[in-house]
Motif scaffolding. Structure first.
Motif, PDB file in Angstrom:
ATOM      1  N   TYR A   1       7.211 -18.005 -15.593  1.00 48.39           N
ATOM      2  CA  TYR A   1       6.274 -19.882 -15.086  1.00 48.39           C
ATOM      3  C   TYR A   1       7.236 -20.290 -13.829  1.00 48.39           C
ATOM      4  N   LEU A   2       8.315 -19.364 -13.261  1.00 47.71           N
ATOM      5  CA  LEU A   2       9.116 -19.333 -12.205  1.00 47.71           C
ATOM      6  C   LEU A   2       8.627 -18.285 -11.578  1.00 47.71           C
ATOM      7  N   ASP A   3       8.011 -17.389 -11.310  1.00 47.88           N
ATOM      8  CA  ASP A   3       7.356 -16.550 -10.773  1.00 47.88           C
ATOM      9  C   ASP A   3       5.566 -17.511 -10.161  1.00 47.88           C
ATOM     10  N   LYS A   4       5.406 -18.129 -10.986  1.00 53.56           N
ATOM     11  CA  LYS A   4       3.922 -19.267 -10.815  1.00 53.56           C
ATOM     12  C   LYS A   4       4.208 -19.730 -10.045  1.00 53.56           C
ATOM     13  N   LEU A   5       4.761 -20.019 -10.283  1.00 55.86           N
ATOM     14  CA  LEU A   5       5.736 -21.474  -9.244  1.00 55.86           C
ATOM     15  C   LEU A   5       5.923 -21.123  -7.943  1.00 55.86           C
ATOM     16  N   LEU A   6       6.716 -19.879  -7.641  1.00 59.82           N
ATOM     17  CA  LEU A   6       6.799 -19.588  -6.388  1.00 59.82           C
ATOM     18  C   LEU A   6       6.024 -19.028  -5.163  1.00 59.82           C
ATOM     19  N   SER A   7       4.853 -18.070  -6.499  1.00 60.68           N
ATOM     20  CA  SER A   7       4.161 -18.405  -5.350  1.00 60.68           C
ATOM     21  C   SER A   7       2.725 -18.768  -4.603  1.00 60.68           C
ATOM     22  N   ASN A   8       3.034 -20.645  -5.551  1.00 55.97           N
ATOM     23  CA  ASN A   8       2.753 -21.396  -4.081  1.00 55.97           C
ATOM     24  C   ASN A   8       3.818 -21.563  -2.805  1.00 55.97           C
ATOM     25  N   LEU A   9       4.382 -20.757  -2.570  1.00 56.99           N
ATOM     26  CA  LEU A   9       5.619 -21.525  -1.453  1.00 56.99           C
ATOM     27  C   LEU A   9       5.123 -20.110  -0.763  1.00 56.99           C
ATOM     28  N   ILE A  10       3.850 -19.747   0.361  1.00 61.60           N
ATOM     29  CA  ILE A  10       3.779 -18.509   1.122  1.00 61.60           C
ATOM     30  C   ILE A  10       4.506 -19.011   2.749  1.00 61.60           C
ATOM     31  N   PHE A  11       5.101 -17.797   2.575  1.00 68.89           N
ATOM     32  CA  PHE A  11       5.891 -18.088   4.273  1.00 68.89           C
ATOM     33  C   PHE A  11       4.434 -18.056   5.580  1.00 68.89           C
TER      34      PHE A  11
ATOM     35  N   GLN B   1      16.234 -23.408  -0.305  1.00 69.41           N
ATOM     36  CA  GLN B   1      16.765 -22.482  -1.089  1.00 69.41           C
ATOM     37  C   GLN B   1      15.828 -21.906  -2.048  1.00 69.41           C
ATOM     38  N   LEU B   2      14.192 -23.185  -2.030  1.00 73.33           N
ATOM     39  CA  LEU B   2      13.605 -22.250  -3.358  1.00 73.33           C
ATOM     40  C   LEU B   2      13.034 -20.968  -2.569  1.00 73.33           C
ATOM     41  N   TYR B   3      12.789 -21.327  -1.115  1.00 71.14           N
ATOM     42  CA  TYR B   3      12.143 -19.999  -0.341  1.00 71.14           C
ATOM     43  C   TYR B   3      13.085 -18.277  -0.746  1.00 71.14           C
ATOM     44  N   LEU B   4      14.770 -19.212  -0.147  1.00 74.68           N
ATOM     45  CA  LEU B   4      15.535 -17.552  -0.095  1.00 74.68           C
ATOM     46  C   LEU B   4      15.377 -17.177  -1.912  1.00 74.68           C
TER      47      LEU B   4
ATOM     48  N   CYS C   1      13.484 -10.184  -4.422  1.00 73.32           N
ATOM     49  CA  CYS C   1      13.159  -9.213  -4.168  1.00 73.32           C
ATOM     50  C   CYS C   1      14.264  -7.608  -3.910  1.00 73.32           C
ATOM     51  N   HIS C   2      15.157  -7.942  -4.816  1.00 75.06           N
ATOM     52  CA  HIS C   2      16.341  -7.423  -4.929  1.00 75.06           C
ATOM     53  C   HIS C   2      16.836  -6.693  -3.316  1.00 75.06           C
ATOM     54  N   GLY C   3      16.314  -7.630  -2.471  1.00 82.24           N
ATOM     55  CA  GLY C   3      16.616  -6.245  -1.120  1.00 82.24           C
ATOM     56  C   GLY C   3      16.008  -5.405  -0.873  1.00 82.24           C
ATOM     57  N   ASP C   4      14.472  -5.236  -1.660  1.00 80.89           N
ATOM     58  CA  ASP C   4      13.571  -4.448  -0.987  1.00 80.89           C
ATOM     59  C   ASP C   4      13.267  -4.739  -0.003  1.00 80.89           C
ATOM     60  N   ARG C   5      13.220  -4.215   0.883  1.00 79.00           N
ATOM     61  CA  ARG C   5      11.827  -4.032   2.874  1.00 79.00           C
ATOM     62  C   ARG C   5      11.088  -4.217   2.572  1.00 79.00           C
ATOM     63  N   ASP C   6      10.408  -3.357   1.902  1.00 81.77           N
ATOM     64  CA  ASP C   6       9.213  -3.236   1.449  1.00 81.77           C
ATOM     65  C   ASP C   6       8.311  -5.169   1.016  1.00 81.77           C
ATOM     66  N   LEU C   7       9.292  -4.946  -0.083  1.00 86.08           N
ATOM     67  CA  LEU C   7       8.634  -6.337  -0.984  1.00 86.08           C
ATOM     68  C   LEU C   7       8.478  -7.855  -0.032  1.00 86.08           C
ATOM     69  N   ILE C   8      10.056  -7.573   0.106  1.00 92.08           N
ATOM     70  CA  ILE C   8      10.359  -8.368   1.716  1.00 92.08           C
ATOM     71  C   ILE C   8       8.911  -8.900   1.969  1.00 92.08           C
ATOM     72  N   GLN C   9       8.987  -7.733   2.827  1.00 89.79           N
ATOM     73  CA  GLN C   9       7.692  -8.154   4.501  1.00 89.79           C
ATOM     74  C   GLN C   9       6.523  -8.693   3.758  1.00 89.79           C
ATOM     75  N   LYS C  10       6.839  -7.517   2.657  1.00 94.17           N
ATOM     76  CA  LYS C  10       5.255  -8.189   1.634  1.00 94.17           C
ATOM     77  C   LYS C  10       5.398  -9.646   1.971  1.00 94.17           C
ATOM     78  N   GLU C  11       6.317 -10.438   0.747  1.00 96.42           N
ATOM     79  CA  GLU C  11       6.545 -12.001   0.832  1.00 96.42           C
ATOM     80  C   GLU C  11       6.148 -12.399   2.467  1.00 96.42           C
ATOM     81  N   LEU C  12       6.722 -12.179   2.721  1.00 97.20           N
ATOM     82  CA  LEU C  12       6.668 -12.405   4.252  1.00 97.20           C
ATOM     83  C   LEU C  12       4.775 -12.575   5.232  1.00 97.20           C
TER      84      LEU C  12
END
Length: 144
Positions: free
Chosen positions: A49-59, A122-125, A131-142
C-alpha cells in the motif's frame, strides 16, 4: 466489528505486535500512539500500500543548459538539489552524487531534519531511501 481504525498505545502495540502486524498485512491500518502525547502517531500499513501511495510522487527534474558557460544543470525542486556538468550525463552523475550524499546526511541527522523539512520533502526523501543507495534505481525514480 468496529469501523474505526484500531489505535493502540506503544505498550499495547508491543504486547500484541504479532496480532497487529497480521491485521496490517490483511490491509487494515493500525495506529500506534504515544500515551504521553496522542498527537505522536505511527501508522502500520501493508508495504504494498505504501508502495502504491509513493508511486504517486513523481519527480519533475528541470534540465537547463547555459550556452555562455557551457554548463548543464539538472535540478530537483521537490528536494532542493541540483547537479552540474559540461555534459548532461555529467550533470546527472553530479546530481546522483548530491542525492546520495544528502540522503546519508539526512539519515545521520534525522532528528533535526524531521523537525525542519516539510512533510512533502520528507516523503520524496523516503521514496529515494527505499532505493537503498542504488544509483540506477535512484536515477529511474528521478525520471532521468
Amino acid at each position: 466489528m468496529s469501523l474505526a481504525i484500531p489505535k493502540f498505545n506503544i505498550r499495547d502495540t508491543k504486547k500484541h505486535y504479532s496480532e497487529l502486524n497480521n491485521i496490517a498485512l490483511k490491509g487494515i491500518e493500525v495506529i500506534t500512539f504515544n500515551a504521553n502525547n496522542e498527537n505522536e502517531m505511527v501508522s502500520h500499513i501493508k508495504t504494498s500500500y505504501l508502495d502504491k501511495l509513493l508511486s504517486n510522487l513523481i519527480f519533475k527534474p528541470e534540465i537547463e543548459f547555459d550556452k555562455e558557460i557551457g554548463i548543464h544543470t539538472v535540478s530537483l525542486p521537490e528536494i532542493d538539489l541540483y547537479g552540474e556538468g559540461p555534459t548532461l550525463e555529467a550533470a546527472i552523475n553530479n546530481l546522483l552524487d548530491s542525492v546520495l550524499e544528502f540522503l546519508s546526511i539526512y539519515v545521520e541527522k534525522l532528528d533535526m531534519f524531521s523537525k525542519v523539512e516539510s512533510d512533502q520533502k520528507q516523503l520524496y526523501l523516503l521514496k529515494l531511501l527505499r532505493c537503498h543507495g542504488d544509483r540506477d534505481l535512484i536515477q529511474k525514480e528521478l525520471g532521468l
